[in-house]
Design a protein around this motif. Sequence first.
Motif, PDB file in Angstrom:
ATOM      1  N   LEU A  46      -1.121  14.587   9.346  1.00 34.28           N
ATOM      2  CA  LEU A  46      -1.549  14.029   9.225  1.00 34.28           C
ATOM      3  C   LEU A  46      -0.829  12.964   9.886  1.00 34.28           C
ATOM      4  N   ASN A  47      -2.135  10.903   9.743  1.00 37.96           N
ATOM      5  CA  ASN A  47      -1.209   9.891  10.614  1.00 37.96           C
ATOM      6  C   ASN A  47      -0.528   9.745   8.766  1.00 37.96           C
ATOM      7  N   ASP A  48       0.663   9.013   9.514  1.00 35.34           N
ATOM      8  CA  ASP A  48       1.886   8.877   8.404  1.00 35.34           C
ATOM      9  C   ASP A  48       1.509   7.694   7.600  1.00 35.34           C
ATOM     10  N   THR A  49       0.768   7.020   8.233  1.00 33.86           N
ATOM     11  CA  THR A  49       0.766   5.592   7.207  1.00 33.86           C
ATOM     12  C   THR A  49      -0.278   5.605   6.434  1.00 33.86           C
ATOM     13  N   CYS A  50       0.389   5.346   5.167  1.00 27.77           N
ATOM     14  CA  CYS A  50      -1.295   5.539   3.952  1.00 27.77           C
ATOM     15  C   CYS A  50      -2.221   4.200   4.294  1.00 27.77           C
ATOM     16  N   THR A  51      -3.212   4.797   3.748  1.00 29.72           N
ATOM     17  CA  THR A  51      -4.896   4.364   4.852  1.00 29.72           C
ATOM     18  C   THR A  51      -4.764   3.202   3.657  1.00 29.72           C
ATOM     19  N   HIS A  52      -4.236   2.776   2.361  1.00 25.37           N
ATOM     20  CA  HIS A  52      -3.905   1.697   1.223  1.00 25.37           C
ATOM     21  C   HIS A  52      -3.697   0.904   1.606  1.00 25.37           C
ATOM     22  N   GLU A  53      -1.867   1.095   2.365  1.00 27.48           N
ATOM     23  CA  GLU A  53      -1.285   0.037   2.062  1.00 27.48           C
ATOM     24  C   GLU A  53       0.376   1.032   3.353  1.00 27.48           C
ATOM     25  N   VAL A  54       0.965  -0.384   3.755  1.00 27.82           N
ATOM     26  CA  VAL A  54       1.863   0.568   5.171  1.00 27.82           C
ATOM     27  C   VAL A  54       3.269   0.908   3.970  1.00 27.82           C
ATOM     28  N   ALA A  55       2.966   2.737   3.952  1.00 23.77           N
ATOM     29  CA  ALA A  55       3.518   3.953   2.821  1.00 23.77           C
ATOM     30  C   ALA A  55       3.709   4.219   4.101  1.00 23.77           C
ATOM     31  N   SER A  56       4.584   5.206   4.182  1.00 27.34           N
ATOM     32  CA  SER A  56       4.559   6.627   5.113  1.00 27.34           C
ATOM     33  C   SER A  56       4.831   7.811   4.183  1.00 27.34           C
ATOM     34  N   LEU A  57       3.613   8.324   4.629  1.00 22.06           N
ATOM     35  CA  LEU A  57       3.075   9.579   3.604  1.00 22.06           C
ATOM     36  C   LEU A  57       4.196  11.100   4.102  1.00 22.06           C
ATOM     37  N   ALA A  58       5.288  11.010   5.378  1.00 19.21           N
ATOM     38  CA  ALA A  58       6.016  11.642   5.465  1.00 19.21           C
ATOM     39  C   ALA A  58       7.343  11.424   3.710  1.00 19.21           C
ATOM     40  N   GLU A  59       7.296  10.453   2.812  1.00 23.02           N
ATOM     41  CA  GLU A  59       7.997  10.231   1.949  1.00 23.02           C
ATOM     42  C   GLU A  59       7.102  10.249   0.719  1.00 23.02           C
ATOM     43  N   GLY A  60       6.516  11.339   0.360  1.00 24.86           N
ATOM     44  CA  GLY A  60       5.298  11.401  -0.231  1.00 24.86           C
ATOM     45  C   GLY A  60       5.610  12.484  -0.723  1.00 24.86           C
ATOM     46  N   TRP A  61       4.974  13.013  -1.853  1.00 24.45           N
ATOM     47  CA  TRP A  61       5.479  14.208  -2.849  1.00 24.45           C
ATOM     48  C   TRP A  61       4.183  15.509  -1.957  1.00 24.45           C
ATOM     49  N   VAL A  62       4.936  16.495  -2.018  1.00 26.04           N
ATOM     50  CA  VAL A  62       3.330  17.122  -0.926  1.00 26.04           C
ATOM     51  C   VAL A  62       3.507  18.430  -2.465  1.00 26.04           C
ATOM     52  N   GLU A  63       2.832  18.707  -2.792  1.00 26.27           N
ATOM     53  CA  GLU A  63       2.085  20.047  -3.547  1.00 26.27           C
ATOM     54  C   GLU A  63       0.859  20.183  -3.680  1.00 26.27           C
ATOM     55  N   GLY A  64       0.389  21.685  -4.446  1.00 29.43           N
ATOM     56  CA  GLY A  64      -0.763  22.392  -4.308  1.00 29.43           C
ATOM     57  C   GLY A  64      -2.028  22.216  -3.515  1.00 29.43           C
ATOM     58  N   GLY A  65      -1.670  21.840  -2.084  1.00 28.57           N
ATOM     59  CA  GLY A  65      -2.767  21.432  -0.984  1.00 28.57           C
ATOM     60  C   GLY A  65      -2.685  19.753  -1.337  1.00 28.57           C
ATOM     61  N   TYR A  66      -1.791  19.085  -1.561  1.00 28.53           N
ATOM     62  CA  TYR A  66      -2.363  17.584  -1.389  1.00 28.53           C
ATOM     63  C   TYR A  66      -0.994  16.886  -0.689  1.00 28.53           C
ATOM     64  N   VAL A  67      -0.437  16.120  -0.642  1.00 29.71           N
ATOM     65  CA  VAL A  67       0.328  14.951  -0.257  1.00 29.71           C
ATOM     66  C   VAL A  67      -0.040  13.920  -1.589  1.00 29.71           C
ATOM     67  N   GLU A  68       1.048  13.324  -2.011  1.00 32.99           N
ATOM     68  CA  GLU A  68       0.930  11.618  -2.972  1.00 32.99           C
ATOM     69  C   GLU A  68       1.357  10.894  -2.079  1.00 32.99           C
ATOM     70  N   CYS A  69       1.221   9.302  -1.794  1.00 32.20           N
ATOM     71  CA  CYS A  69       1.671   8.623  -1.532  1.00 32.20           C
ATOM     72  C   CYS A  69       2.778   8.039  -2.139  1.00 32.20           C
ATOM     73  N   PRO A  70       3.880   7.443  -1.639  1.00 33.05           N
ATOM     74  CA  PRO A  70       5.257   6.885  -2.887  1.00 33.05           C
ATOM     75  C   PRO A  70       4.911   5.526  -3.025  1.00 33.05           C
ATOM     76  N   MET A  71       3.779   5.057  -2.571  1.00 27.11           N
ATOM     77  CA  MET A  71       3.831   4.308  -3.161  1.00 27.11           C
ATOM     78  C   MET A  71       3.054   3.665  -4.480  1.00 27.11           C
ATOM     79  N   HIS A  72       1.626   3.877  -4.359  1.00 28.92           N
ATOM     80  CA  HIS A  72       1.064   3.446  -5.389  1.00 28.92           C
ATOM     81  C   HIS A  72       0.199   5.186  -5.375  1.00 28.92           C
ATOM     82  N   SER A  73       0.346   5.834  -5.841  1.00 29.92           N
ATOM     83  CA  SER A  73       0.289   7.478  -6.135  1.00 29.92           C
ATOM     84  C   SER A  73      -1.077   8.071  -5.423  1.00 29.92           C
ATOM     85  N   SER A  74      -1.544   6.958  -4.293  1.00 27.93           N
ATOM     86  CA  SER A  74      -2.817   7.300  -3.652  1.00 27.93           C
ATOM     87  C   SER A  74      -2.686   8.972  -3.095  1.00 27.93           C
ATOM     88  N   LYS A  75      -3.583   8.994  -3.329  1.00 26.87           N
ATOM     89  CA  LYS A  75      -3.624  11.448  -2.831  1.00 26.87           C
ATOM     90  C   LYS A  75      -4.414  11.791  -1.468  1.00 26.87           C
TER      91      LYS A  75
END
Length: 112
Positions: A46-75
């Motif tokens: 996926l594009n690395d930058t969260c679509t909500h605010e500048v945060a790296s999805l590569a630094e998020g949590w990956v589980e169960g078919g989803y990635v959760e943004c490390p900044m505000h928990s968008s999934k």
Amino acid sequence: MSSTGIRVATLDDIPVGQGIAIDKAVAGTDDDIALLRDDDGSIYALNDTCTHEVASLAEGWVEGGYVECPMHSSKFCLKSGEVQCLPATENAHPHRLEVRDGEVYLFPNEAP
């Protein structure tokens, strides 16, 4: 772009449940690309930058078919990039990948 894709990583480079970022200069894209390895071992891009605010999805949590943004928990759905919950309202852009002999090939801007 090569019809064989761009070799960007090996499976061993991406721990299960985590992600790594591929620089946009390597990928030839407008954003860095997050390579995300789900808990079943599958790899998604996926594009690395969260679509909500500048945060790296590569630094998020990956589980169960989803990635959760490390900044505000968008999934986001790993397969489609579809946003699953607020605060993000815009989908993440997915990219096609192929894994061949333990190596990960990216096809930038091609739908998975």
